[in-house]
Design an enzyme around this catalytic site. Structure first.
Site, PDB file in Angstrom:
ATOM      1  N   SER A  74       0.833  -1.202   0.000  1.00 29.30           N
ATOM      2  CA  SER A  74       0.000   0.000   0.000  1.00 29.30           C
ATOM      3  C   SER A  74       0.863   1.245   0.000  1.00 29.30           C
ATOM      4  O   SER A  74       1.929   1.288   0.605  1.00 29.30           O
ATOM      5  CB  SER A  74      -0.970  -0.005   1.176  1.00 29.30           C
ATOM      6  OG  SER A  74      -0.465   0.797   2.214  1.00 29.30           O
ATOM      7  N   LYS A  75       0.376   2.227  -0.708  1.00 30.35           N
ATOM      8  CA  LYS A  75       1.092   3.488  -0.822  1.00 30.35           C
ATOM      9  C   LYS A  75       1.259   4.106   0.568  1.00 30.35           C
ATOM     10  O   LYS A  75       2.287   4.694   0.877  1.00 30.35           O
ATOM     11  CB  LYS A  75       0.292   4.412  -1.744  1.00 30.35           C
ATOM     12  CG  LYS A  75       0.945   5.745  -1.997  1.00 30.35           C
ATOM     13  CD  LYS A  75       2.128   5.627  -2.924  1.00 30.35           C
ATOM     14  CE  LYS A  75       2.822   6.951  -3.105  1.00 30.35           C
ATOM     15  NZ  LYS A  75       4.087   6.826  -3.816  1.00 30.35           N
ATOM     16  N   ARG A  76       0.244   3.918   1.388  1.00 36.85           N
ATOM     17  CA  ARG A  76       0.293   4.515   2.733  1.00 36.85           C
ATOM     18  C   ARG A  76       1.476   4.003   3.543  1.00 36.85           C
ATOM     19  O   ARG A  76       2.002   4.682   4.387  1.00 36.85           O
ATOM     20  CB  ARG A  76      -1.016   4.253   3.475  1.00 36.85           C
ATOM     21  CG  ARG A  76      -1.925   5.472   3.435  1.00 36.85           C
ATOM     22  CD  ARG A  76      -3.264   5.186   4.046  1.00 36.85           C
ATOM     23  NE  ARG A  76      -4.279   5.137   3.007  1.00 36.85           N
ATOM     24  CZ  ARG A  76      -5.337   4.382   3.038  1.00 36.85           C
ATOM     25  NH1 ARG A  76      -5.551   3.571   4.036  1.00 36.85           N
ATOM     26  NH2 ARG A  76      -6.197   4.417   2.048  1.00 36.85           N
ATOM     27  N   GLY A  87       4.230   3.413   2.274  1.00 36.51           N
ATOM     28  CA  GLY A  87       5.448   3.813   1.569  1.00 36.51           C
ATOM     29  C   GLY A  87       5.867   2.809   0.504  1.00 36.51           C
ATOM     30  O   GLY A  87       7.006   2.840   0.049  1.00 36.51           O
TER      31      GLY A  87
END
Ligand code: GLU
Length: 463
Positions: free
Chosen positions: A235-237, A239
């Site tokens: 997930s982008k969250r 990183g």
């Protein structure tokens, strides 16, 4: 066959999303079908400026060309959900008439059975006339079972009483995904719905809507998640890398696409496959049910494979932008030649070539090498021999000739080759390891710079 990629414009293309786009594309193209792009922008709070352009850009760059989309009308538009609000309203009203949905005037969450299901038509009329805020909820029968067969996950059965009567049209007039996906997939003639398996458990609800309208249910192909390890989703969250991040780190588009194709699907043989080969080989039967793990080392390896398979000229063109820090007049093509077998990520080139433009600081300890039997003292002697011999030698562009020349020099003085070559390579780079040996480095640097560095090393070793 018609498939669709339906991203929400969030401002980046994460790996799982790109994998979905790729599978939608490959499945359509393998079957001579159409691949459609639909923008799902009904969650206005998540809207990010420029995000739609980024989707166009990534699909274009990766070669996943769609047959229909917002900027490519195929008669099934508009292809942007925020431009289809009237359509959803019309169908929501029809669904209410068909008893597949109902007005709900409750504010906030509804616990247990929705009391609004029992409002009679005049009560509803009155509240609507009163401009009371409302949502439209799905009406789900309290008994019975909904079943379907997913191409990847097989037979799925859910008791209707376990399905929640979710919102179809929100109070701001926008549809939820739960409604828009059904209306759009039907109206756009989508035959095969390919999406992440997070939608698997809601699919029975969507099927109830298809059934209420008496529409044909599409074939479902739910895809396994892409994880970063045993338990966490990418997930982008957290990183984790997006397509753009990987590009910035110097991974080639084709290598990324090839690697992503393997996240949830396995070819019968060779893993390094071009987009055309993927189209030819991609079969739904070989999509896996279990999560796949995004292994950056495997992507690195694959990127290296792509770099090595290029012609030297093509490789040189690809790496030229990574030589910006080199202003000295050196032989960059020779530099590319020594880098090509060794580079995996283009972003590493700057570190690998940090010694080229200017000599790095002197470090006597690197001259000590057990196997080569070198140390700072005998390296000094060797470099004095080398600098003397090279004074009258000019053939720096011929690696073979220079190698022969240095081998002969070692022989002449009764030394092993390494006793000459190790100190020379260190003198030219001040580095423990370099792409290429002393001959290649001398070739890259040219005679003038080579002689300058040899002399500097001699001075440094003398202290
Ligand atoms: N807009 C949804 C998402 O980005 C698409 C899901 C689907 O493919 O139906 O997750």
């Amino acid at each position: 066959m018609r498939t669709r990629f339906a991203p929400s414009p969030t401002g980046y293309m994460h790996i799982g999303n790109l994998r979905t786009a790729l599978y939608c594309y490959l499945i359509a193209k393998h079957n001579d079908g159409d691949f459609i792009l639909r923008i799902e922008d009904t969650d206005q709070q998540r809207e990010v400026e420029g995000a739609i352009d980024l989707i166009y850009e990534v699909l274009d760059e990766t070669g996943l060309h769609y047959d229909e989309g917002p900027d490519k009308d195929g008669g099934h538009g508009p292809y942007i959900q925020s431009q289809r609000l009237e359509i959803y309203h019309d169908y929501a009203k029809k669904l209410i008439q068909l008893k597949g949905a109902h007005y709900c005037f409750c504010q906030g969450e509804v616990e247990g059975e929705d009391p609004c299901k029992h409002l009679n038509s005049s009560q509803i009329e009155e509240r609507l006339a009163n401009n009371d805020p409302y949502v439209i909820r799905q009406t789900i029968p309290s008994d019975g079972i909904t079943t379907f067969d997913d191409e990847v996950y097989g037979h799925i059965e859910v008791e209707n009483k376990d399905l929640n009567e979710g919102i179809l049209i929100k109070s701001d007039g926008f549809p939820t995904y739960n409604f828009a996906n059904v209306v759009d997939d039907h109206l756009m003639g989508i035959t095969h719905v390919i999406r992440g398996n997070e939608y698997l458990s809601s699919t029975p609800k969507y099927n109830l809507i298809y059934n209420a309208f008496d529409w044909q249910i599409p074939t479902y192909i739910h895809l396994p998640p892409v994880n970063k390890d045993e338990t966490h989703k990418l997930s982008k969250r957290n990183g984790d890398a997006s397509y753009q991040d990987l590009k910035k780190q110097g991974y080639l588009t084709q290598a990324i696409i090839n690697y992503i194709a393997l996240l949830g699907w396995a070819p019968k043989g060779e893993e390094v496959l071009s987009l055309d080969e993927l189209i030819e080989q991609f079969d739904i039967d070989r999509i896996s049910k279990s999560a796949s793990i995004f292994d950056i080392n495997k992507l690195k390896w694959m990127n290296g494979e792509y770099l090595r398979r290029m012609s030297l000229e093509d490789f040189h063109q690809v790496v030229l932008p990574y030589y910006k820090h080199i202003t000295l007049d050196v032989d960059l093509l020779e530099l590319s030649k020594v880098l090509q077998p060794r580079v995996e990520r283009l972003i590493d080139i700057e570190d690998m070539t940090d010694f080229v433009n200017v000599a790095l600081p002197f470090d006597a300890s690197i001259y000590t090498h057990k196997k080569m039997k070198t140390n700072p003292e005998n390296s000094l002697e060797a470099l004095e021999l080398v600098i003397e011999a090279l004074k009258d030698y000019d053939d720096f562009d011929n690696d073979e000739a220079m190698s022969d020349f240095l081998v002969a020099l070692a022989k002449e003085h009764g030394l092993k080759n390494g006793r000459i070559m190790w100190p020379m390579r260190v003198a030219l780079s001040n580095k423990q390891s370099t792409p290429g040996g002393c001959v290649e480095l001398a070739h890259i640097l040219g005679k003038e710079e080579t002689m300058k560095r040899l002399q500097q090393a001699i001075n440094d070793l003398k202290g």
